[in-house]
Design an enzyme around this catalytic site. Structure first.
Site, PDB file in Angstrom:
ATOM      1  N   HIS A  60      -2.237   3.087  12.886  1.00 52.96           N
ATOM      2  CA  HIS A  60      -2.258   3.507  11.466  1.00 52.96           C
ATOM      3  C   HIS A  60      -1.314   2.609  10.671  1.00 52.96           C
ATOM      4  CE1 HIS A  60      -2.742   6.908   8.398  1.00 52.96           C
ATOM      5  NE2 HIS A  60      -2.027   5.968   7.793  1.00 52.96           N
ATOM      6  N   HIS A  77      -1.562   0.042   7.063  1.00 55.43           N
ATOM      7  CA  HIS A  77      -2.418  -0.433   5.960  1.00 55.43           C
ATOM      8  C   HIS A  77      -2.214  -1.927   5.733  1.00 55.43           C
ATOM      9  CE1 HIS A  77      -3.722   3.602   4.498  1.00 55.43           C
ATOM     10  NE2 HIS A  77      -2.661   3.960   5.198  1.00 55.43           N
ATOM     11  N   GLU A 105      -1.543  15.184   4.939  1.00 59.94           N
ATOM     12  CA  GLU A 105      -0.323  14.415   4.644  1.00 59.94           C
ATOM     13  C   GLU A 105       0.411  15.088   3.477  1.00 59.94           C
ATOM     14  OE1 GLU A 105      -1.072  10.445   3.131  1.00 59.94           O
ATOM     15  OE2 GLU A 105       0.979   9.784   3.530  1.00 59.94           O
ATOM     16  N   ASP A 134       2.393   2.922   9.117  1.00 60.18           N
ATOM     17  CA  ASP A 134       1.742   3.180   7.822  1.00 60.18           C
ATOM     18  C   ASP A 134       1.831   1.993   6.840  1.00 60.18           C
ATOM     19  OD1 ASP A 134       0.108   4.782   6.310  1.00 60.18           O
ATOM     20  OD2 ASP A 134       1.657   6.163   5.657  1.00 60.18           O
TER      21      ASP A 134
HETATM   22  O1  LIG Z   1      -8.191   0.358  -6.104  1.00 59.05           O
HETATM   23  C1  LIG Z   1      -8.299   1.097  -7.069  1.00 59.05           C
HETATM   24  O2  LIG Z   1      -8.712   0.699  -8.140  1.00 59.05           O
HETATM   25  C2  LIG Z   1      -7.908   2.534  -6.953  1.00 59.05           C
HETATM   26  C3  LIG Z   1      -8.188   3.414  -7.993  1.00 59.05           C
HETATM   27  C4  LIG Z   1      -7.771   4.739  -7.882  1.00 59.05           C
HETATM   28  C5  LIG Z   1      -7.092   5.182  -6.750  1.00 59.05           C
HETATM   29  C6  LIG Z   1      -6.825   4.288  -5.741  1.00 59.05           C
HETATM   30  C7  LIG Z   1      -6.071   4.756  -4.573  1.00 59.05           C
HETATM   31  O3  LIG Z   1      -5.775   5.920  -4.470  1.00 59.05           O
HETATM   32  C8  LIG Z   1      -5.684   3.769  -3.543  1.00 59.05           C
HETATM   33  C9  LIG Z   1      -4.849   4.401  -2.477  1.00 59.05           C
HETATM   34  C10 LIG Z   1      -4.545   3.418  -1.380  1.00 59.05           C
HETATM   35  O4  LIG Z   1      -3.409   3.841  -0.678  1.00 59.05           O
HETATM   36  C11 LIG Z   1      -3.561   3.438   0.637  1.00 59.05           C
HETATM   37  N1  LIG Z   1      -2.533   4.109   1.419  1.00 59.05           N
HETATM   38  C12 LIG Z   1      -1.489   3.486   1.952  1.00 59.05           C
HETATM   39  N2  LIG Z   1      -0.711   4.342   2.577  1.00 59.05           N
HETATM   40  C13 LIG Z   1      -1.260   5.551   2.443  1.00 59.05           C
HETATM   41  C14 LIG Z   1      -0.897   6.827   2.909  1.00 59.05           C
HETATM   42  O5  LIG Z   1       0.118   7.069   3.585  1.00 59.05           O
HETATM   43  N3  LIG Z   1      -1.698   7.863   2.570  1.00 59.05           N
HETATM   44  C15 LIG Z   1      -2.819   7.670   1.851  1.00 59.05           C
HETATM   45  N4  LIG Z   1      -3.210   6.468   1.405  1.00 59.05           N
HETATM   46  C16 LIG Z   1      -2.439   5.430   1.697  1.00 59.05           C
HETATM   47  C17 LIG Z   1      -4.985   3.748   0.939  1.00 59.05           C
HETATM   48  O6  LIG Z   1      -5.473   3.001   2.007  1.00 59.05           O
HETATM   49  C18 LIG Z   1      -5.658   3.329  -0.356  1.00 59.05           C
HETATM   50  O7  LIG Z   1      -6.008   1.976  -0.280  1.00 59.05           O
HETATM   51  C19 LIG Z   1      -7.231   2.955  -5.828  1.00 59.05           C
HETATM   52 ZN   LIG Z   2      -1.870   5.797   5.781  1.00 56.64          ZN
END
Ligand SMILES: O=C(O)c1cccc(C(=O)CC[C@H]2O[C@@H](n3cnc4c(=O)[nH]cnc43)[C@H](O)[C@@H]2O)c1
Ligand SMILES: [Zn+2]
Length: 340
Positions: free
Chosen positions: A14, A16, A200, A278
């Site tokens: 896990h 990113h 989470e 993460d």
């Molecule tokens: O890319 C966009 O334009 C966009 C528009 C609205 C919302 C989003 C997102 O919510 C992107 C979230 C992004 O966060 C990543 N991520 C990284 N760590 C975590 C985590 O611990 N929990 C949840 N998400 C996580 C995820 O992979 C998304 O890429 C984007």
């Molecule tokens: Zn994550």
């Protein structure tokens, strides 16, 4: 213990893609795109990577996404992340990539796939680290992002060779998991494994939804599962692994302190626990540090750490010969370390 962990062969399940951009990588990308608001000086960057809550974390995360503008940026990021993983003796990593965030910002989809695949092959040849991909839906971006992500993951002309799983990330509050069922059904039908984030930042009902609606085989975080003994028993019985990321949960304020982290309850309930990083530079950590944190919270010695490392091998979407080789490498390393 730190020296043992540093040399221990590991699998990271896990982590990113964009969230792995180290200060070194951020500086290189920012030099290419000097109009970015992301600071490059490591001290200012550490400040910038201090989050008030989960929503703030996502806002900062997206500002780093904005730094990745060309296929060459994608290749650089991917290859350099592999270098950082290899330095920690990570032999196998499943990297969560959000292709929608890049394609909607104008990166050509075919060039994006070529960039990650080119970096994957080059990294395996140069560092010996095997990379695989999990494509995740950024749930808060709506069903259009789900539609686009599943298309990128299942279209035979685009789908990259290294893709093994399908995920769901971003905020959970106000983003119910069941609405993504048709997209997970399509991804699963195309042979991908289901690995949504759940529990989470919301309660155990989200983890149930991930299992029952999205047919999750592993759960990203799953932290709130500890509130539901029946859920813990279900996870344990069905070997649905939790991808636990302790420092992340503190940094995003999902859990108040490390000592309150439920990892101990997961282990006591017989759940298959894996430890992961993460978004390591954003949370001031790396996989080795997460193993050290787990060793403290679970009171593990070297053998216990080796079991943790082998849990990740068991839960990995790696073929059986690959799993057997990595598990044997962990055993050989541990026996040599403990030999008188
Ligand atoms: O890319 C966009 O334009 C966009 C528009 C609205 C919302 C989003 C997102 O919510 C992107 C979230 C992004 O966060 C990543 N991520 C990284 N760590 C975590 C985590 O611990 N929990 C949840 N998400 C996580 C995820 O992979 C998304 O890429 C984007
Ligand atoms: Zn994550």
């Amino acid at each position: 213990m730190h020296a043992f962990i540093a040399g221990l062969p590991k699998a990271e399940l896990h982590v990113h893609h964009v969230g792995s951009a180290s200060p070194r990588i951020v500086s290189e990308l920012a030099a290419r795109h000097p109009d970015s608001k992301v600071p490059t000086d490591p001290e200012a960057l550490a400040d910038y990577f201090t989050f008030t809550d989960f929503a703030h974390f996502i806002q900062v995360y997206l500002s780093v996404v904005d730094l990745i503008r060309t296929p060459e940026d994608v290749r650089l990021l991917t290859f350099e992340v592999a270098r950082d993983l290899a330095r920690q003796q990570v032999r196998y990593a499943e990297l969560t990539i959000t292709p929608y965030s890049s394609t909607r910002r104008g990166i050509d989809e075919r060039a994006f796939m070529e960039a990650i695949e080119d970096a994957r092959k080059a990294a395996e040849a140069e560092f010996g680290t095997v990379l695989r991909w999990c494509f995740d839906i950024p749930g808060e971006a709506g069903l259009v992002s789900a539609e686009e992500t599943v298309r990128l993951a299942t279209d035979d002309r685009l789908r990259p060779e290294g893709l093994v799983s399908f995920g769901l990330g971003g905020p959970e509050v106000g983003v119910p998991r069941p609405q993504f069922k048709p997209y997970f059904d399509q991804a699963i039908a195309a042979g991908l494994h289901s690995v949504p984030h759940a529990g989470e930042t919301t309660g155990p009902e989200t983890v149930w939804d991930a299992i029952n609606e999205l047919r999750a085989e592993r759960i990203g975080h799953g932290t709130s599962s500890a509130q539901d003994p029946k859920l813990l028993a279900h996870l344990a019985e069905h070997r649905i692994a939790l991808e636990v990321c302790p420092t992340s949960n503190i940094a995003t304020r999902a859990v108040r302190t490390l000592d309150e982290h439920p990892i101990k309850e997961f282990v006591a309930a017989g759940v298959l626990v894996t430890v992961n990083s993460d978004d390591p530079p954003m949370f001031g950590t790396d996989l080795n540090t997460e193993y050290a944190v787990a060793a403290r919270l679970l009171d593990l010695d070297e053998r216990g750490l080796a079991v943790l490392a082998k849990n990740a091998v068991e839960a990995a979407f790696l073929d059986e010969p690959g799993k057997a080789r990595l598990a044997a490498e962990i055993d050989t390393y541990t026996s040599a370390w403990l030999a008188p």
